[in-house]
Design an enzyme around this catalytic site. Structure first.
Site, PDB file in Angstrom:
ATOM      1  N   TYR A   1       0.843  -1.200   0.000  1.00  0.00           N
ATOM      2  CA  TYR A   1       0.000   0.000   0.000  1.00  0.00           C
ATOM      3  C   TYR A   1       0.877   1.248   0.000  1.00  0.00           C
ATOM      4  CZ  TYR A   1      -4.100  -2.907   0.865  1.00  0.00           C
ATOM      5  OH  TYR A   1      -5.113  -3.834   0.754  1.00  0.00           O
ATOM      6  N   GLU A   2       0.341   2.331  -0.591  1.00  0.00           N
ATOM      7  CA  GLU A   2       1.121   3.552  -0.761  1.00  0.00           C
ATOM      8  C   GLU A   2       1.659   4.100   0.552  1.00  0.00           C
ATOM      9  OE1 GLU A   2      -0.467   6.673  -3.216  1.00  0.00           O
ATOM     10  OE2 GLU A   2      -1.569   5.240  -4.452  1.00  0.00           O
ATOM     11  N   SER A   3       0.982   3.816   1.651  1.00  0.00           N
ATOM     12  CA  SER A   3       1.423   4.330   2.948  1.00  0.00           C
ATOM     13  C   SER A   3       2.695   3.651   3.435  1.00  0.00           C
ATOM     14  CB  SER A   3       0.313   4.151   3.983  1.00  0.00           C
ATOM     15  OG  SER A   3      -0.139   2.805   3.995  1.00  0.00           O
ATOM     16  N   GLY A   4       3.111   2.545   2.812  1.00  0.00           N
ATOM     17  CA  GLY A   4       4.367   1.918   3.160  1.00  0.00           C
ATOM     18  C   GLY A   4       4.256   0.582   3.869  1.00  0.00           C
TER      19      GLY A   4
END
Length: 252
Positions: free
Chosen positions: A50-53
């Site tokens: 996910y883009e949040s890491g």
């Protein structure tokens, strides 16, 4: 056969684009549901980032944003967002990225920046976020969007995220990885020919060629082996409704 919605069909079809062992960069909404459906059916070793890491996430319930703490559940690791984009995405470690946009043209170029002239737009949109990086660096891009004429113009007003630009040779000349693999709408599944132009591979049940053409701003090509899109299975419908999105946040 249980009745299904257009959204459920899109989720089912998008999940089939994923292969076991793929690494995919996941957003919220329909792409998230498609990835989690694939992981629960034919691709148990799908690795979701996910883009949040969060790396190799296994969320126990539907995340409402990329910053939802549920994404840390069972994740292999959690890294800063800049490392997720730099070490994983820009270095070519992501197989599949999912994208949408306000406009998509015949070469799979996506606009999520402005409608109209850039300096004096009719509508100013949210912009790229990470979409340009995803479109430029993943091996395969899957585009999911409703199908309407204003979303599929002959040429986008602004190229936020590059597809095949004006053809496959142009993308290669720009040094971009991969390219769009499929466009999944509520009417059809489309792919790209050797020149990088979109064509219709399958029509959803009950949808005609004319209906797809009328919702598209250029003269579409249809596969010589045009088929009907497979509907979602009973198991897929059950998983979507009772496991993945029981409150109908994205599917109602």
């Amino acid at each position: 056969m249980t009745e299904y919605t257009d959204t459920e069909l899109m989720i089912s079809r998008a999940s089939q684009e994923l292969q076991d062992g793929d690494t995919t960069l996941v957003g919220v909404g329909i792409p998230n549901l498609a990835c989690n459906l694939a992981k629960r059916t034919h691709a148990p070793d799908l690795e979701m980032i996910y883009e949040s890491g969060t790396i190799d996430s296994n969320p126990s319930k539907l995340p409402l944003s990329i910053g939802d703490p549920v994404l840390a559940t069972g994740a292999r690791s959690i890294v800063p967002m800049i490392q997720g984009f730099g070490y994983y995405l820009q270095s070519g470690r992501i197989d599949v990225g999912f994208l949408g946009g306000a406009q998509i043209d015949r070469y799979g170029n996506i606009n999520s920046t402005v409608i109209g002239d850039y300096d004096d737009p009719t509508v100013r949109l949210p912009g790229s976020g990470g979409a340009c990086e995803i479109a430029s660096n993943t091996d395969r891009t899957i585009i999911i969007t409703p199908h309407s004429r204003r979303r599929f113009p002959d040429e986008v007003d602004f190229v936020t995220s590059p597809g095949y630009v004006g053809g496959r040779d142009n993308r290669e000349r720009l040094g971009l990885r991969g390219g769009p693999e499929a466009v999944i709408t509520d009417k059809a599944v489309m792919r790209f020919d050797d020149g990088g132009e979109m064509y219709v591979e399958s029509l959803h049940p009950g949808v005609t060629r004319d209906a797809v053409q009328q919702a598209t701003g250029w003269e579409l090509q249809f596969s010589s082996e045009l088929v009907e899109t497979n509907p979602p299975t009973e198991r897929e419908i059950d998983l979507i409704r009772n496991d993945l999105d029981p409150d109908g946040v994205y599917t109602d």
